[in-house]
Design an enzyme around this catalytic site. Structure first.
Site, PDB file in Angstrom:
ATOM      1  N   PRO A 290      67.350  77.608  77.787  1.00 24.54           N
ATOM      2  CA  PRO A 290      68.873  76.878  77.130  1.00 24.54           C
ATOM      3  C   PRO A 290      69.544  75.910  77.032  1.00 24.54           C
ATOM      4  O   PRO A 290      69.056  74.450  77.807  1.00 24.54           O
ATOM      5  CB  PRO A 290      69.569  77.880  78.241  1.00 24.54           C
ATOM      6  N   GLU A 291      70.041  75.181  75.813  1.00 29.28           N
ATOM      7  CA  GLU A 291      70.411  73.704  75.645  1.00 29.28           C
ATOM      8  C   GLU A 291      72.065  74.491  75.400  1.00 29.28           C
ATOM      9  O   GLU A 291      72.085  75.112  75.779  1.00 29.28           O
ATOM     10  CB  GLU A 291      69.925  73.111  74.301  1.00 29.28           C
TER      11      GLU A 291
ATOM     12  N   ARG B  14      60.563  81.988  85.162  1.00 31.22           N
ATOM     13  CA  ARG B  14      59.127  81.051  85.067  1.00 31.22           C
ATOM     14  C   ARG B  14      59.906  80.680  86.646  1.00 31.22           C
ATOM     15  O   ARG B  14      59.173  79.601  86.801  1.00 31.22           O
ATOM     16  CB  ARG B  14      59.715  79.992  84.077  1.00 31.22           C
TER      17      ARG B  14
ATOM     18  N   HIS C 299      62.561  90.142  88.372  1.00 39.55           N
ATOM     19  CA  HIS C 299      62.548  88.638  88.061  1.00 39.55           C
ATOM     20  C   HIS C 299      64.117  88.515  88.596  1.00 39.55           C
ATOM     21  O   HIS C 299      64.272  86.987  88.064  1.00 39.55           O
ATOM     22  CB  HIS C 299      62.772  88.341  86.167  1.00 39.55           C
TER      23      HIS C 299
ATOM     24  N   LYS D 265      73.718  70.237  79.837  1.00 37.68           N
ATOM     25  CA  LYS D 265      72.687  71.824  79.990  1.00 37.68           C
ATOM     26  C   LYS D 265      73.241  73.193  81.928  1.00 37.68           C
ATOM     27  O   LYS D 265      72.351  73.896  81.434  1.00 37.68           O
ATOM     28  CB  LYS D 265      71.286  71.527  79.730  1.00 37.68           C
TER      29      LYS D 265
ATOM     30  N   ARG E 295      56.439  66.622  73.533  1.00 34.63           N
ATOM     31  CA  ARG E 295      57.404  67.636  73.122  1.00 34.63           C
ATOM     32  C   ARG E 295      56.652  68.752  71.487  1.00 34.63           C
ATOM     33  O   ARG E 295      56.544  67.212  71.019  1.00 34.63           O
ATOM     34  CB  ARG E 295      58.969  68.035  72.954  1.00 34.63           C
TER      35      ARG E 295
END
Length: 263
Positions: A2-3, A111, A93, A59, A253
Site C-alpha cells: 500500500p502506497e 507476509r 492471517h 504510507k 526494485r
C-alpha cells in the site's frame, strides 16, 4: 505494498466507521506486529480510549486516541485493516482484533511485516500538500547523484511514493528511471512535479491499485490498475511510442519503463 493512494483510501473508508468509537478490547495473536513496546503495554495504552481522529502521513496511518495517544500503523507489503461485524471469525492471517463495540477492526497480514507502534519516523513532505513545491523538488534533485527511481522511493525526500506509482510518474513525465536526479533541467523538474501530483491524485480518485493483495477497509478493490501504462507491463507495447516496454532493477526494485520515450 500500500502506497499513498491506498493508505488514503483506507483512511477514508475507515473514518466514517470508527471515529468516535471506543476500543473495548484488543486481541493480539502475533506479538511481533507490536513494535517497540510489549503487547501488554500496547493494550494498556489503547484499551478504553476513544478514536478521535484518523490521519495519513506518507504510507502510515495515524490513529489519534483520547488521552493524546497516537497509534501508527504501517501496512508494509500485505497488511490490511478490515471493518467487520462484531463476532466475525478470524482467518489464519488475522493477527489482531480491536473490539469497537458493535464493530471489529481486524488486522490481517500474509507476509507479517506490518504492525503497530507509538512512533512515527521522520519523512519528507506530503506530495499533494502545499509544503511540496516545485522549488523544493528542484533543490532536492540538484543535490542528488542518485537515479530518479531512487529519489522517488526515498521517503525522506517525498512521503508516500512506492514502486508502482514511481514507475507511472516517471512514464508520465517522460523521464528514464536511470537518469541522475541532478541532471534534470528546470523544465524536466517541472514536468516531474506535475506528474507526481497528477498520478497520485488519480491513484486516490480510483481508490488505489489492486494487483495482488490490496483492498480497502470494506474489502473492496481499487481500480487504478486499469490506468497503468508501464508497471507490470514489460514486453507490452508502449502506449505513447509503440516500442517494447522493459523491466530492469533500479534502486533495488523491479522497474518498468519505455527505453525509447523515457529519456
Amino acid at each position: 505494498m500500500p502506497e499513498l493512494p491506498e493508505v488514503e483510501t483506507i483512511k477514508r473508508t475507515l473514518a466514517p466507521k470508527i471515529l468516535g468509537k471506543t476500543i473495548y478490547r484488543v486481541e493480539v495473536y502475533l506479538p511481533k506486529i507490536i513494535k517497540n513496546v510489549s503487547v501488554e503495554e500496547f493494550t494498556r495504552r489503547v484499551v478504553g480510549k476513544e478514536i478521535v481522529a484518523l490521519k495519513r502521513r506518507g504510507k502510515y496511518l495515524l490513529i489519534d486516541l483520547s488521552g493524546k495517544e497516537t497509534v501508527t500503523v504501517h501496512l508494509r507489503m500485505t497488511g490490511k485493516l478490515l471493518i467487520l461485524p462484531k463476532g466475525s471469525p478470524k482467518d489464519k492471517h488475522t493477527h489482531a482484533i480491536f473490539d469497537l463495540g458493535d464493530l471489529e477492526l481486524h488486522f490481517n497480514d500474509i507476509r507479517q511485516f506490518g504492525g503497530f507502534s507509538f512512533e512515527m519516523p521522520e519523512i519528507g513532505p506530503e506530495p499533494l500538500e502545499d509544503e511540496f513545491t516545485p522549488e523544493y523538488l528542484k533543490t532536492k534533485l540538484k543535490a542528488s547523484q542518485k537515479n530518479l527511481k531512487a529519489v522517488l522511493l526515498d521517503q525522506k525526500i517525498i512521503a508516500g511514493i512506492g514502486n508502482i506509482y514511481a514507475d507511472e510518474i516517471l512514464f508520465e513525465a517522460g523521464l528514464s528511471p536511470k537518469r541522475i536526479a541532478a541532471s534534470l533541467s528546470e523544465d524536466e523538474a517541472e514536468e516531474l512535479f506535475k506528474a507526481i501530483r497528477k498520478i497520485l491524485a488519480l491513484g486516490i480518485e480510483y481508490r488505489g491499485t489492486s494487483i495482488r493483495d490490496y483492498v480497502d477497509a470494506e474489502n473492496q478493490q481499487g481500480s487504478f490498475q486499469r490506468l497503468l501504462k508501464v508497471y507490470g507491463k514489460n514486453g507490452s507495447l508502449c502506449v505513447r511510442c509503440n516500442n517494447v516496454l522493459i523491466r530492469e532493477r533500479h534502486a533495488g526494485r523491479s522497474t518498468h519503463y519505455c527505453p525509447h520515450c523515457q529519456k
